[in-house]
Design a protein around this motif. Structure first.
Motif, short mmCIF file in Angstrom:
data_model
loop_
_atom_site.label_atom_id
_atom_site.label_comp_id
_atom_site.label_asym_id
_atom_site.label_seq_id
_atom_site.Cartn_x
_atom_site.Cartn_y
_atom_site.Cartn_z
N THR A 182 22.37 11.51 3.66
CA THR A 182 20.98 10.59 2.90
C THR A 182 21.08 9.41 2.71
O THR A 182 22.31 8.29 2.47
CB THR A 182 20.97 11.09 1.62
N GLY A 194 18.86 5.44 0.70
CA GLY A 194 18.31 5.21 -0.34
C GLY A 194 18.23 3.65 -0.77
O GLY A 194 19.10 2.78 -0.53
N LEU A 243 18.13 3.87 -9.49
CA LEU A 243 17.64 4.51 -7.61
C LEU A 243 15.87 4.38 -7.59
O LEU A 243 15.52 4.90 -8.37
CB LEU A 243 17.58 6.05 -7.97
N ALA A 271 15.52 7.53 -2.21
CA ALA A 271 15.74 8.47 -1.34
C ALA A 271 14.80 8.84 -0.40
O ALA A 271 14.08 9.82 -0.49
CB ALA A 271 17.63 8.70 -1.58
N THR A 307 12.43 13.59 0.05
CA THR A 307 12.36 11.86 -0.69
C THR A 307 12.09 12.61 -1.82
O THR A 307 11.36 13.73 -2.20
CB THR A 307 11.00 11.20 -0.02
#
Length: 119
Positions: free
Chosen positions: A33, A35, A47, A50, A57
């Motif tokens: 992953t 991000g 966050l 990602a 996503t």
């Protein structure tokens, strides 16, 4: 040694757009992953978006419909297209990736790129 290098930040007026890029380099075997996170002054890092190696996503609620994350697996690069920017999007944006290299698996961060949205 694995490195993540970001580019594309800058100053933009509210309603404008920016595109961030983050390229991974080094002895990379597999990237899981990737991000984008952001950290505004006085706030915790959060966050933003990602994307998995398969293209799935997820987004923070605050950016849904405005930001789009994508990646080019052949170039070990992740992008963040940011549209309809708001002053509250102002922050340092950091790239993050889970990478298998010749040193095993580790979580890597870029150095950060400043995004400033003026009202």
């Amino acid at each position: 040694q694995v490195q993540l290098v970001e580019s594309g930040g800058g100053l933009v007026q509210a309603g404008g757009s920016l595109r961030l890029s983050c390229a991974a380099s080094g002895s990379i075997a597999v990237i899981n992953t990737m991000g984008w996170y952001r950290q505004a002054p006085g706030k915790q890092r959060e966050l933003v978006a990602a994307i998995t190696s398969g293209g799935s996503t997820n987004y923070a609620d605050s950016v849904v419909g405005r930001f789009t994350i994508s990646r080019d697996n052949a170039k070990n690069t992740v992008f963040l297209q940011m549209n309809s920017l708001k002053p509250e999007d102002t922050a340092v944006y950091y790239c993050n990736a889970g990478i298998f290299s010749n040193r095993g698996y580790a979580n890597y961060w870029g150095q950060g790129t400043q995004v400033t949205v003026s009202s």
